[in-house]
Design a protein around this motif. Structure first.
Motif, mmCIF file in Angstrom:
data_model
loop_
_atom_site.group_PDB
_atom_site.id
_atom_site.type_symbol
_atom_site.label_atom_id
_atom_site.label_comp_id
_atom_site.label_asym_id
_atom_site.label_seq_id
_atom_site.Cartn_x
_atom_site.Cartn_y
_atom_site.Cartn_z
ATOM 1 N N LEU A 85 0.842 -1.200 0.000
ATOM 2 C CA LEU A 85 0.000 0.000 0.000
ATOM 3 C C LEU A 85 0.877 1.250 0.000
ATOM 4 O O LEU A 85 1.598 1.522 0.955
ATOM 5 N N LEU A 86 0.793 2.003 -1.092
ATOM 6 C CA LEU A 86 1.614 3.206 -1.259
ATOM 7 C C LEU A 86 0.849 4.472 -0.886
ATOM 8 O O LEU A 86 1.414 5.442 -0.401
ATOM 9 N N GLY A 87 -0.454 4.463 -1.087
ATOM 10 C CA GLY A 87 -1.264 5.654 -0.795
ATOM 11 C C GLY A 87 -2.611 5.543 -1.471
ATOM 12 O O GLY A 87 -3.121 4.437 -1.687
ATOM 13 N N GLY A 88 -3.189 6.682 -1.832
ATOM 14 C CA GLY A 88 -4.494 6.636 -2.465
ATOM 15 C C GLY A 88 -5.011 8.001 -2.858
ATOM 16 O O GLY A 88 -4.332 9.019 -2.719
ATOM 17 N N GLY A 89 -6.238 7.991 -3.356
ATOM 18 C CA GLY A 89 -6.895 9.216 -3.793
ATOM 19 C C GLY A 89 -8.178 9.451 -3.011
ATOM 20 O O GLY A 89 -8.748 8.523 -2.426
ATOM 21 N N ARG A 90 -8.616 10.708 -2.998
ATOM 22 C CA ARG A 90 -9.871 11.076 -2.347
ATOM 23 C C ARG A 90 -10.643 12.026 -3.260
ATOM 24 O O ARG A 90 -10.054 12.669 -4.137
ATOM 25 N N LEU A 91 -11.935 12.107 -3.052
ATOM 26 C CA LEU A 91 -12.766 13.011 -3.844
ATOM 27 C C LEU A 91 -13.718 13.752 -2.926
ATOM 28 O O LEU A 91 -14.324 13.151 -2.036
ATOM 29 N N ALA A 92 -13.846 15.062 -3.149
ATOM 30 C CA ALA A 92 -14.791 15.889 -2.379
ATOM 31 C C ALA A 92 -15.669 16.678 -3.331
ATOM 32 O O ALA A 92 -15.289 16.959 -4.473
ATOM 33 N N TRP A 93 -16.853 17.051 -2.850
ATOM 34 C CA TRP A 93 -17.799 17.865 -3.607
ATOM 35 C C TRP A 93 -18.595 18.677 -2.599
ATOM 36 O O TRP A 93 -18.605 18.372 -1.404
ATOM 37 N N PRO A 94 -19.282 19.745 -3.021
ATOM 38 C CA PRO A 94 -20.035 20.578 -2.075
ATOM 39 C C PRO A 94 -21.106 19.768 -1.349
ATOM 40 O O PRO A 94 -21.857 19.006 -1.968
#
Length: 244
Positions: A101-110
């Motif tokens: 496991l190296l890391g990852g991504g995230r997503l945000a919205w209003p």
């Protein structure tokens, strides 16, 4: 001379001090800063950045931009990694390098954006472990994969962000020219299959659909929104990737 990044035209760099939070800051300024704003935390132990996007479709389908971001990130890592090494995903948001496991991504919205409304912004955020984190016990750190431990050069950490920025533009061009199926195909190629022969697809709302050969009935549905909310790869206390 202050460290900076060489980003393609269309991006605006916002550099933060070491204690900054690229994802949170991008969400705070997204409405005013606009598309292409890339927030970046100058740290030696993490590659941490986030980019503001401005979609042109309703939130329910606009979240699929997450997959374009993950593809761009994997392509950027692959471009700088030692040869014969695999970059893979855990559904939907974790990045594995050579199985670690190296890391990852995230997503945000209003928070107040309805599913059928076009969101004024999305934020795609990334954290990768670049080196052993100073505040993590040595025994625990030894169990974690980092860019440096896997043969990357220190100069590669900034180059990965610069490469990501270029690959993200290419991904959105590819989406526009060939449709989302091209993005889904690239993503699924890096997502290991759970069972031999299973067929996978990404629904219009971003959910992962899995069906077995010869199986009848509806495919198994894996919710993108629920999985993003769990962010299984992320340790909020350490503000970095988990150790396994």
């Amino acid at each position: 001379m202050e460290q900076t990044l060489d980003l393609p035209p269309g991006y605006t760099l916002v550099a933060l001090r070491e204690l900054g939070d690229a994802f949170a800051h991008a969400c705070e300024i997204a409405a005013e800063a606009g598309a292409g704003t890339l927030t970046w935390v100058r740290r030696y132990d993490l590659v941490e950045f986030a980019v503001v996007l401005e979609p042109d479709e309703p939130l329910s389908s606009a979240r699929r931009a997450f997959f374009a971001g993950m593809n761009a990130l994997a392509d950027a890592i692959a471009a700088h990694c030692p040869p014969e090494r695999e970059v893979e995903f855990d559904w939907p948001d974790a990045i594995r390098f050579d199985a670690g496991l190296l890391g990852g991504g995230r997503l945000a919205w209003p928070a107040d954006c309805a599913e059928d409304e076009v969101p004024p912004w999305l934020v795609f955020g990334v954290i990768l472990r670049a080196a052993a984190m100073a505040h993590v016990p040595e025994v625990q750190a030894a169990s974690g994969v980092s860019l440096l431990s896997e043969g990357f050069e220190m100069v590669d950490t900034d180059a990965i962000i610069e490469s990501f920025a270029r690959h993200l533009m290419t991904a959105f061009d590819r989406w526009k020219e060939r449709g989302f199926e091209a993005i889904a195909r690239d993503y699924l190629e890096r997502l290991p299959k759970g069972k031999a022969g299973e067929r996978r697809g990404i629904d219009v709302n971003g959910d992962l659909l899995v069906s077995l050969p010869g199986g009848s009935g509806a495919p198994e549905r894996n919710s993108l929104v629920d999985a993003l909310a769990r962010a299984n790869w992320y340790d909020p206390q350490a503000r970095g990737p988990k150790f396994e």
